[in-house]
Scaffold this active site. Structure first.
Site, short mmCIF file in Angstrom:
data_model
loop_
_atom_site.label_atom_id
_atom_site.label_comp_id
_atom_site.label_asym_id
_atom_site.label_seq_id
_atom_site.Cartn_x
_atom_site.Cartn_y
_atom_site.Cartn_z
N LYS A 162 -54.90 -2.83 -57.98
CA LYS A 162 -54.70 -1.38 -58.09
C LYS A 162 -55.95 -0.62 -57.69
CE LYS A 162 -51.11 -1.30 -61.68
NZ LYS A 162 -50.83 -0.89 -63.08
N LYS A 208 -40.23 -10.56 -53.96
CA LYS A 208 -39.54 -10.04 -55.14
C LYS A 208 -38.93 -8.66 -54.87
CE LYS A 208 -41.89 -9.27 -58.90
NZ LYS A 208 -42.77 -9.27 -60.07
N LYS A 218 -39.73 -1.85 -56.66
CA LYS A 218 -39.50 -0.43 -56.37
C LYS A 218 -40.52 0.12 -55.38
CE LYS A 218 -41.97 2.47 -59.68
NZ LYS A 218 -43.20 1.69 -59.72
#
Ligand code: TRP
Length: 339
Positions: free
Chosen positions: A116, A202, A205
């Site tokens: 991140k 995977k 979103k």
């Protein structure tokens, strides 16, 4: 609802306002299996949500939507405590105490922090907020504040729960035995649901190719379109195998939607063309989603109802949290405030 001798399950998720099939089969549906056997605390972590740049009005809407989705997925408020992290005093307080026990290096080594932080440097806010580094400590506090026995999370959260275990042991050793050492529970199905457009990855979103992601609130025609455009593999057999990631993914999706085994489905579709199989997968997913969407529509705009659920969830959560918090404060050497 729950009795004091039931084991406690706690899990939390960020208020994304949307859930896809991977979230549902891998997480939320699994949580419903605890409703009758455990005291359940399910938190929507709005304080975690501000560790990256965000828009306040959107955060608020996403919290309501996420709650309505959880209820629609079967997390009945009569059977579990659904609460907002910011409604319960104790999460950030305990996080502070744990932070003082947590080696800085351990936070800097967290995989999710590194990922991140790298993305923030590339584009985001132009700086890395300390909250991002501190995120796993707040998560440890979420778990330890309820002295949870079981913490079901996805594989990507394993490292954070391991940190939680370390911090619990460290607290117990530094002060005295206080926290149970929580168990990680990673449901097998979680990683199995892949993107329809790239079945080696995977379902997510944040996938730039949204055609590969089926959301629980996608209209039936959208669901069907996405499944019909799913990438398939060479050959023509409907069979689960490593060299057929596309078909294998669709088989897993159909199996999870219907409760039927992969073998059973392979038999039914032996000799069928991919197109016929895909149509059946689409029907199965639409059928599974219909009651969820109906329930969602019935409650999503009912703010009063949702606020009531948040209130009773927070009341129950707070009761448990205050007990733990006052114990922890005492052990840490803080003088109890006179009443
Ligand atoms: N970090 C978790 C996630 O992104 C969310 C989370 C916050 C959590 N606190 C938690 C999960 C406590 C389990 C327990 O998925």
């Amino acid at each position: 609802m729950s009795s004091p001798d039931q084991p406690v399950v706690l899990t939390c998720a960020q208020p994304t306002g949307q859930l896809h099939l991977g979230n549902y089969f891998g997480a939320v549906r699994n949580w419903t299996t605890f409703l009758d056997s455990h005291a359940c605390y399910f938190g929507i972590v709005d304080q975690h949500a501000i560790t990256l740049p965000y828009v306040p009005a959107e955060l608020r809407q996403s919290c309501y939507k996420t709650l309505a989705l959880y209820i629609a997925c079967g997390l009945e408020p009569e059977k579990c405590n659904l609460f907002l992290q910011s409604h319960v005093t104790g999460h950030t307080e305990l996080a502070w105490i744990l932070a003082c026990l947590c080696p800085l290096g351990q936070l800097e080594r967290m995989t999710q922090f590194k990922d991140k932080a790298a993305r923030q440097e590339e584009g985001g806010a132009g700086f890395i907020g300390s909250g991002l580094l501190y995120y796993p400590v707040l998560m440890a506090a979420d778990i330890l504040l309820y002295n949870a026995d079981v913490v079901p999370v996805g594989e990507d959260q394993r490292q954070h729960v391991e940190l939680t275990r370390d911090l619990a042991m460290k607290f117990n050793a530094t002060y005295s035995d206080t926290f149970k050492i929580p168990k990680v529970e990673i449901p097998k199905q979680a990683a199995r649901i892949k993107s329809l457009q790239d079945p080696t990855r995977k379902m997510s979103k944040s996938d730039p190719n949204q055609g590969g992601v089926i959301y629980l609130l996608d209209e039936p025609n959208i669901v069907t379109k996405k499944i019909k455009s799913a990438v398939t593999d060479s050959g023509s057999e409907v069979r689960a195998s490593e060299d057929k990631p596309g078909i294998t993914n669709l088989l897993h999706i159909m199996s999870a939607s219907t409760g039927r085994s992969i073998e059973d489905l392979e038999q039914e579709f032996a000799g069928s063309q991919y197109g016929v199989f895909k149509a059946a997968v689409a029907d199965a997913v639409v059928e599974m989603l219909t009651p969820i969407q109906e329930r969602y529509k019935a409650i999503a705009d009912d703010k009063k109802y949702l606020e009531g659920v948040f209130k009773s969830g927070a009341d129950a959560a707070q009761k448990r949290a205050f007990k733990m918090l006052s114990k922890v404060n005492r052990k840490a050497g803080f003088i109890e405030r006179a009443r």
